[in-house]
Design a protein around this motif. Structure first.
Motif, PDB file in Angstrom:
ATOM      1  N   GLY A 149      44.984 -11.305  67.358  1.00  0.00           N
ATOM      2  CA  GLY A 149      46.142 -11.258  68.244  1.00  0.00           C
ATOM      3  C   GLY A 149      47.343 -10.668  67.529  1.00  0.00           C
ATOM      4  N   GLY A 150      48.410 -10.419  68.295  1.00  0.00           N
ATOM      5  CA  GLY A 150      49.668  -9.958  67.716  1.00  0.00           C
ATOM      6  C   GLY A 150      50.627 -11.138  67.755  1.00  0.00           C
ATOM      7  N   ALA A 151      51.213 -11.368  68.903  1.00  0.00           N
ATOM      8  CA  ALA A 151      52.123 -12.508  69.056  1.00  0.00           C
ATOM      9  C   ALA A 151      51.386 -13.834  68.950  1.00  0.00           C
ATOM     10  CB  ALA A 151      52.839 -12.411  70.402  1.00  0.00           C
ATOM     11  N   THR A 152      50.091 -13.832  69.156  1.00  0.00           N
ATOM     12  CA  THR A 152      49.321 -15.084  69.095  1.00  0.00           C
ATOM     13  C   THR A 152      48.361 -15.103  67.914  1.00  0.00           C
ATOM     14  OG1 THR A 152      47.568 -14.270  70.524  1.00  0.00           O
ATOM     15  CG2 THR A 152      49.439 -15.313  71.623  1.00  0.00           C
ATOM     16  N   SER A 153      48.611 -14.274  66.938  1.00  0.00           N
ATOM     17  CA  SER A 153      47.746 -14.270  65.756  1.00  0.00           C
ATOM     18  C   SER A 153      47.833 -15.601  65.027  1.00  0.00           C
ATOM     19  CB  SER A 153      48.167 -13.150  64.808  1.00  0.00           C
ATOM     20  OG  SER A 153      47.405 -13.218  63.622  1.00  0.00           O
ATOM     21  N   SER A 154      46.756 -15.978  64.392  1.00  0.00           N
ATOM     22  CA  SER A 154      46.776 -17.170  63.536  1.00  0.00           C
ATOM     23  C   SER A 154      47.551 -16.910  62.245  1.00  0.00           C
ATOM     24  CB  SER A 154      45.342 -17.604  63.231  1.00  0.00           C
ATOM     25  OG  SER A 154      44.556 -16.493  62.832  1.00  0.00           O
ATOM     26  N   GLU A 155      47.895 -15.659  62.009  1.00  0.00           N
ATOM     27  CA  GLU A 155      48.658 -15.324  60.799  1.00  0.00           C
ATOM     28  C   GLU A 155      50.114 -15.021  61.151  1.00  0.00           C
ATOM     29  OE1 GLU A 155      47.489 -15.315  57.542  1.00  0.00           O
ATOM     30  OE2 GLU A 155      45.837 -16.302  58.584  1.00  0.00           O
ATOM     31  N   VAL A 156      51.021 -15.722  60.541  1.00  0.00           N
ATOM     32  CA  VAL A 156      52.429 -15.543  60.858  1.00  0.00           C
ATOM     33  C   VAL A 156      52.916 -14.143  60.482  1.00  0.00           C
ATOM     34  CG1 VAL A 156      53.433 -16.447  58.703  1.00  0.00           C
ATOM     35  CG2 VAL A 156      54.660 -16.747  60.870  1.00  0.00           C
ATOM     36  N   ALA A 157      52.353 -13.550  59.442  1.00  0.00           N
ATOM     37  CA  ALA A 157      52.796 -12.222  59.021  1.00  0.00           C
ATOM     38  C   ALA A 157      52.424 -11.162  60.061  1.00  0.00           C
ATOM     39  CB  ALA A 157      52.189 -11.868  57.663  1.00  0.00           C
ATOM     40  N   VAL A 158      51.355 -11.397  60.783  1.00  0.00           N
ATOM     41  CA  VAL A 158      50.961 -10.462  61.835  1.00  0.00           C
ATOM     42  C   VAL A 158      51.942 -10.546  63.002  1.00  0.00           C
ATOM     43  CG1 VAL A 158      49.158  -9.859  63.492  1.00  0.00           C
ATOM     44  CG2 VAL A 158      48.536 -10.493  61.149  1.00  0.00           C
ATOM     45  N   TYR A 159      52.373 -11.760  63.294  1.00  0.00           N
ATOM     46  CA  TYR A 159      53.400 -11.952  64.325  1.00  0.00           C
ATOM     47  C   TYR A 159      54.637 -11.132  63.977  1.00  0.00           C
ATOM     48  CZ  TYR A 159      56.737 -14.594  67.269  1.00  0.00           C
ATOM     49  OH  TYR A 159      57.693 -14.978  68.177  1.00  0.00           O
ATOM     50  N   ALA A 160      55.050 -11.217  62.743  1.00  0.00           N
ATOM     51  CA  ALA A 160      56.240 -10.474  62.311  1.00  0.00           C
ATOM     52  C   ALA A 160      55.993  -8.971  62.441  1.00  0.00           C
ATOM     53  CB  ALA A 160      56.583 -10.842  60.867  1.00  0.00           C
ATOM     54  N   TYR A 161      54.811  -8.540  62.040  1.00  0.00           N
ATOM     55  CA  TYR A 161      54.482  -7.121  62.130  1.00  0.00           C
ATOM     56  C   TYR A 161      54.513  -6.653  63.592  1.00  0.00           C
ATOM     57  CZ  TYR A 161      52.505  -2.821  60.200  1.00  0.00           C
ATOM     58  OH  TYR A 161      52.316  -1.533  59.779  1.00  0.00           O
ATOM     59  N   ALA A 162      53.937  -7.463  64.463  1.00  0.00           N
ATOM     60  CA  ALA A 162      53.920  -7.128  65.888  1.00  0.00           C
ATOM     61  C   ALA A 162      55.341  -7.026  66.433  1.00  0.00           C
ATOM     62  CB  ALA A 162      53.118  -8.173  66.666  1.00  0.00           C
ATOM     63  N   ALA A 163      56.191  -7.947  66.007  1.00  0.00           N
ATOM     64  CA  ALA A 163      57.582  -7.928  66.451  1.00  0.00           C
ATOM     65  C   ALA A 163      58.263  -6.634  66.006  1.00  0.00           C
ATOM     66  CB  ALA A 163      58.315  -9.141  65.888  1.00  0.00           C
ATOM     67  N   ALA A 164      58.015  -6.256  64.776  1.00  0.00           N
ATOM     68  CA  ALA A 164      58.626  -5.034  64.246  1.00  0.00           C
ATOM     69  C   ALA A 164      58.129  -3.821  65.042  1.00  0.00           C
ATOM     70  CB  ALA A 164      58.280  -4.882  62.773  1.00  0.00           C
ATOM     71  N   GLN A 165      56.860  -3.847  65.404  1.00  0.00           N
ATOM     72  CA  GLN A 165      56.299  -2.709  66.136  1.00  0.00           C
ATOM     73  C   GLN A 165      56.864  -2.632  67.555  1.00  0.00           C
ATOM     74  OE1 GLN A 165      52.048  -2.325  65.332  1.00  0.00           O
ATOM     75  NE2 GLN A 165      51.871  -0.842  67.011  1.00  0.00           N
ATOM     76  N   VAL A 166      56.980  -3.786  68.204  1.00  0.00           N
ATOM     77  CA  VAL A 166      57.550  -3.808  69.555  1.00  0.00           C
ATOM     78  C   VAL A 166      59.019  -3.389  69.517  1.00  0.00           C
ATOM     79  CG1 VAL A 166      58.206  -5.311  71.486  1.00  0.00           C
ATOM     80  CG2 VAL A 166      55.920  -5.494  70.481  1.00  0.00           C
ATOM     81  N   LYS A 167      59.714  -3.867  68.525  1.00  0.00           N
ATOM     82  CA  LYS A 167      61.135  -3.497  68.371  1.00  0.00           C
ATOM     83  C   LYS A 167      61.282  -1.976  68.365  1.00  0.00           C
ATOM     84  CE  LYS A 167      64.882  -3.937  64.935  1.00  0.00           C
ATOM     85  NZ  LYS A 167      64.855  -2.544  64.408  1.00  0.00           N
ATOM     86  N   LYS A 168      60.492  -1.341  67.548  1.00  0.00           N
ATOM     87  CA  LYS A 168      60.575   0.113  67.426  1.00  0.00           C
ATOM     88  C   LYS A 168      60.137   0.809  68.725  1.00  0.00           C
ATOM     89  CE  LYS A 168      60.961   4.058  65.223  1.00  0.00           C
ATOM     90  NZ  LYS A 168      62.287   4.528  64.788  1.00  0.00           N
ATOM     91  N   ALA A 169      59.053   0.318  69.308  1.00  0.00           N
ATOM     92  CA  ALA A 169      58.540   0.954  70.529  1.00  0.00           C
ATOM     93  C   ALA A 169      59.560   0.837  71.659  1.00  0.00           C
ATOM     94  CB  ALA A 169      57.203   0.326  70.942  1.00  0.00           C
ATOM     95  N   MET A 170      60.268  -0.282  71.689  1.00  0.00           N
ATOM     96  CA  MET A 170      61.291  -0.473  72.713  1.00  0.00           C
ATOM     97  C   MET A 170      62.463   0.485  72.469  1.00  0.00           C
ATOM     98  SD  MET A 170      62.874  -4.145  73.777  1.00  0.00           S
ATOM     99  CE  MET A 170      61.416  -5.044  74.263  1.00  0.00           C
TER     100      MET A 170
END
Lengths: 437, 437, 437, 437
Positions: B154-175
């Motif tokens: 998952g991205g926002a629902t990954s079991s890894e917190v660092a992936v959540y952060a990465y997903a957030a950074a990617q969405v931020k940029k895409a937005m």
């Protein structure tokens, strides 16, 4: 009718897993304590009057196959009363303290609402008397708003306003008698509350009507001092093409949209869960996480058929999953496990009624024992805990508290570089799960 | 690469139903006015960059089959830019003013977030330039949070917190880049936001994380002054066994539960609708009635397969139903119709890309023409109005206003006696619907 | 690459049901005799090279997730040979004597048929050498006629005659190397032998071509003295919308129609069975009753998903059903149980490969133990025997021998009057089945 | 009962596509010639007595909703005769020359086989008389072997030998009366010939019994000089979990296995096709390619429900596909199109019976017109012909004649090098198909 209804059937007792006796419990031991609670209190098993005493074995292509010896072929009040006595004998022999009913299952429809209500009162009076001196009472009652042709377009969502009124009157009465008998819950299953085609349906108006109906039910419950839980029972379809209470999430959305979320819980049925494309465990967890897990209709479907087969659950793995949810929920009371399950059309011996219930109860009991074993052994929960351990960090906490905005997260992502993503260990989880059985 | 990408393909024009030319519109006439709006404004058709320019024809059992002449076999930035030019030529020849993209479709993933962002910026700059002097802009952008192995849990629902952060950074940029290009919406499709098995999943915690993620997205949107609509795209499953945004009602429940209902709308995809057990029309109506109809992913599935086939819709009846919902919604802007549809694996000619889009656009145009015809002809709406006419009574009004309690309704029911329940006239409704085509 | 491929993994041994060691067998005890046959001979377990050594974890929405330490990122012959050594180490540590392969899994595709064949020969030579001194050999080989884009319209059923020829050449070679390695069966899975739409398909001509292809395969098998069984593997769909070998009955009809019924058997896969709407047990019984049960692809699907998930089977009830069929069949040799099952995308540890196989083997072993227990206990077979006992009468015999015409039967019916029809005792059968586990 | 059954309903006439009259044909023009045959002869439409005259609107959760004015609430012979007169008036007003029946639909079950036969004779005599002077006759007859509880375990596959005999007697009589009335076919639908669980079933023995039963039916047909076609009607399931005649291929395999392939054809029902995971077009083509296309049960299901909804087909695209198969088959006679379709439960007006049939007939007629148009226009068949053109080569011929062995094919493959594989043009095919409507 004189004497016993089930003359050859003994009181069903716990004999343990090695018994060969089909009329004994292998795993269900009512008084045994498990995790600080008696087995019977974990389950609060209930017999569904309609399946067990009104089930005919008929199906869309076949006529009735059951001819119970106590039936006289009539749908009279006296027959209804005899049947109610059979129900109590059945409950006692099985050692079960709860039963569930629709108004029209236990008493015949009359030529008018007044006559129907009188019929119901007469049977209820007998049930009240039969309950005396026992612990037996209704787990829940409900109104049958689907069999009669007047409900062909729905009850609360009928295109006819007079049918809405009739449905309200029927629910009013059913709620009263459930309360009178000490029932602990009241259920709404909207078998006809849905549509066959959108071409002729005003879905928005129908949903609004359904909300008005539920609001009136909540008000009336409070007015008469009925403290039982109101339960909605989701089902995706059948008999309608689409039922408004499709699944747990759909019902929850409806309740939230109309401000009813604190007034209702859900009655999750396993067969309905699989018909809606979910596992039973998923629906239980969805209900639980929405604070809505109120009752379980214990049954199962056939994984290869697209309709509601309402079979007694005999899959131990499935039962273990179900009980895992119940344990997490801290139990299911004031709800319970209602056997919304029926004998196969081809099962026509009186003893089959007992065998089916025993088999279903034993399967659930085995599920409870397994769920506890898995819980106490700890390796499955350990696996999950480890899997999410990165969330127990400072950053995890900040996110969970809503304190991490996108800019901060981007900064962290850049600091972290490419995240390490470990194995989800699904096969290990499955091995642990299966080995514990 | 020099010159045209599609040398043999003319500008696609409207030639009317009798043409034999596969490279012409039969029913879609962009400037024609229908119900006071130009056809192009009813639809706001959009080409999906990923399917049309990055679709390889690969499937779970097969390697790529497409070899477009402009591809050089690399995943370089210069190739990405050439592809973007092909996209604009395609849009212009087709006469379509919108396109949709994932960040990683249009620009290659780099060795770090920074490098990926730089790649994206370079391609976006070209897109911005290509947009100049035309009306072309993104219908929506999104971040690809499912292809890369880091998102396997998952991205926002990954079991890894660092992936959540990465997903957030990617969405931020895409937005940001969507905003920069004048995009009108931003989409969240949570292909990996779900689970494969509940045995190793903490569903409650994952759902909470998803809500935190959406909250942060809303905050960031406001911060940067992006006024586009945020859209959630429901899908029941695939690639996960269960996706959290299962269907429109499930997504709505999530949004309500977490207080996000006013911040999002839904992007309904027809193939996702049928995979979740609903018709596309049902999902559109559910979204509409919840005030959430934001965009349509125009495609269709195969009624006999259990996965997302993402075919171009060519069923005129289905298109008519879809357009009925859009008309009721007063149009779909600022959303539109994105062709989330791909060529079949075995369709490998460049012209097939045009034929598929023309066929899809013509089908929708035919659907609009039919829906208007049915509306103007009036007999179907008349049938529905008549069906619910009893609700236009005094009692109907009282109920709809919440003024009819159970006691009053019981009184009315007794007065009415047995309600009259007329035919629902489904076959007549179907006859009217089909005859109008 | 030096040394062990699986350095931390011990030889997997039987430790019995109470062990906590995930790298040990709980129920599979290779040398233990059951019903006069060693467990290893009941199963003849086989590792599927493609899933275990070429599975990437990719899915329609995601890139590869597996990075096994011995992989160097190339698709070279030397990498192929290293992988083959890993395969043999895996087989030995697991204690399994069979393996299955596609030609293109074990050796890279070349730039021409000749080069591909040379690559294959080189790897086969190594496999031959590695087999020496062990009991290891292929359970079956096959040709990969679905991955390469040349096969996008099918192999034997391609619309291009040159592809048919290419497919023939590839099968010829694959059959030769299977024979050379001592393989005991040869499998045909027609992943692309089907259609996506009937609109562009000449189904009759394609089916005829498929028959010609099978005839040629039979002839060639005989010519080279290969005595292995030819197996067709039914699957309903995916990747095609419709695969010609839909299920066991469909494949049997095809074989009968074209006079091939005595030359082939079936390889039944459980996940394919459920995708076609049947239980695995049903497909096994259908194959058995048609004299066609040749091999089992041991895996399972997900009851709620519409695609091939190829999971390791961990449902003990299902395994018990499967083994019931195998016992009735007198075993499965010269076929066996091939683990056509793959790690979940998210399972990325090397040890997961072992855990998955151990879990699958243990489940099947438990199924065998249960099936034998049910058989020896006798009450389930007794129930069935009793159910059909009226057929052991004189009239039953006459009918079964084809000596009872309609006139005679009508006469008997009139003599009998209304037949007595006893209970089918399904709930009792389920109770017996579940209690025996 | 005096006078007309359908007093307000005129003779249904062709008025063309622009009419607004629901009681007129828009596309079905009985006497119009199409491809050298009158429309009525292409279709040979038939009314299904059971749905139209015995359908109650009941469903698994609901009681009867239909109260036709001519019904008196009894199941008497006199009521049966009145109903038969209604049937003939209905046929004449609709302009349909065929009807289909089960023995027990048209005449009441008696207390014995003899009495049932007498009841049947009495009604048949009336039907014979009503047929006189008209062209009306049965398209087919059949025996109802599923409603009565004696058939709960099957008829020909019952676990009770006496039930087998009873079923034989019933089929014997039904075949006689079909013959007497000039019926052109006789149908076997094995609604109970299957199983609910394999746990209590001897599938091999049951299938053998079914074969014996069919053999006796063939013998009896010949004995009495009945030249009608014997038809098997495949259906996957419902009411049983698994029906032995699952789909066309399964039925064909059964017929081949038992040497009955030349004695039977198939009656393909569209709703059964989709329940078995196929399109209707696929099942028709499968039947046709096996030389078994005998009759069509014209109806449709709901793509989102997992049971037999038996709706009137109103999808023009589907109808066009169906008629494509029929044209390829050179027509369907001596079979026809039987409307095995029923009014929705909620459709309760007498006129709904007419509207439903008109709508179904018009849809099929439109399908015929479209299929002919596509055929005559030629671009779709041209696309297919071109697609397979490489097979019209020398090598193609050699392969099709069985003269190309693997060695020769390998040699050719090496000569050819990498084959060229053109686009399958599916989107173009779909465009042509849809545009022609």
């Amino acid at each position: 009718w004189k004497g016993d209804f089930f003359p050859g059937i003994p009181q069903i007792k716990y004999e343990g897993p090695s018994t060969k006796n089909p009329l004994a419990y292998r795993w269900y031991n009512a008084e045994e304590e498990i995790l600080g609670k008696k087995m019977k209190d974990w389950f609060r098993f209930s017999v569904a009057f309609w399946h067990t005493f009104r089930g005919t074995g008929g199906d869309p292509f076949g006529a009735a196959t059951k001819y119970w010896p106590w039936e006289d072929g009539t749908n009279s009040v006296s027959m209804a009363k005899r049947r109610m006595r059979a129900n109590f004998e059945f409950l006692k022999k099985l050692g079960v303290d709860w039963w569930c009913f629709h108004d029209r299952d236990i008493a015949p429809d009359g030529n008018s609402l007044e006559e129907s209500n009188n019929n119901l009162d007469e049977v209820i009076e007998l049930a009240k008397e039969l309950q005396k001196g026992s612990k037996i009472k209704p787990l829940w009652g409900t109104a049958q708003l689907f069999l009669h042709p007047r409900y062909m377009h729905g009850g609360a969502t009928s295109s006819e306003v007079a049918v809405y009124a009739y449905a309200a009157a029927q629910v009013k009465k059913a709620m009263e008698v459930t309360h009178y008998l000490g029932g602990e819950n009241y259920v709404f299953w909207g078998g006809r509350e849905g549509y066959q085609t959108l071409l002729n349906t005003d879905m928005g108006r129908e949903l609004d009507h359904l909300a008005r109906f539920f609001e009136a039910a909540v008000a009336y419950k409070k007015k008469i001092g009925f403290n039982g839980t109101l339960l909605i029972e989701p089902k995706p379809q059948e008999p309608t093409k689409h039922q408004y209470d499709w699944d747990a999430a759909t019902a929850a959305n409806f309740l939230r949209k109309y401000g009813l979320i604190d007034e209702f819980k859900l009655n999750i049925e396993c067969n309905h869960a699989t018909l809606s494309g979910h596992t039973c465990h998923h629906e239980l967890e969805t209900a639980r996480l929405n604070g809505l897990l109120g009752n379980i209709d214990a049954n199962t479907g056939d994984a290869q058929t697209g309709w509601d087969t309402d079979q007694f659950l005999t899959d131990v793995g499935e039962a273990t999953m179900v009980m895992t949810s119940v344990i997490r929920n801290g139990g299911i009371a004031p709800g319970g496990f209602n056997f919304d399950a029926k004998l196969r059309r081809e099962s026509t011996d009186v003893e089959d009624l007992f065998i089916a219930h025993i088999s279903g109860m034993d399967t659930m009991a085995r599920g409870l024992r397994n769920a506890v074993k898995i819980l106490e052994e700890g390796s499955l929960s350990g696996l999950v805990q480890k899997r999410y351990s990165s969330w127990d960090s400072e950053l995890g906490k900040q996110i969970e508290e809503g304190k991490a905005d996108f800019e901060y997260l981007e900064k962290k992502a850049k600091e972290f570089g490419e995240p390490k993503v470990p194995s989800a260990k699904q096969e290990l989880a499955e091995m642990i799960f299966q080995s514990s059985m």
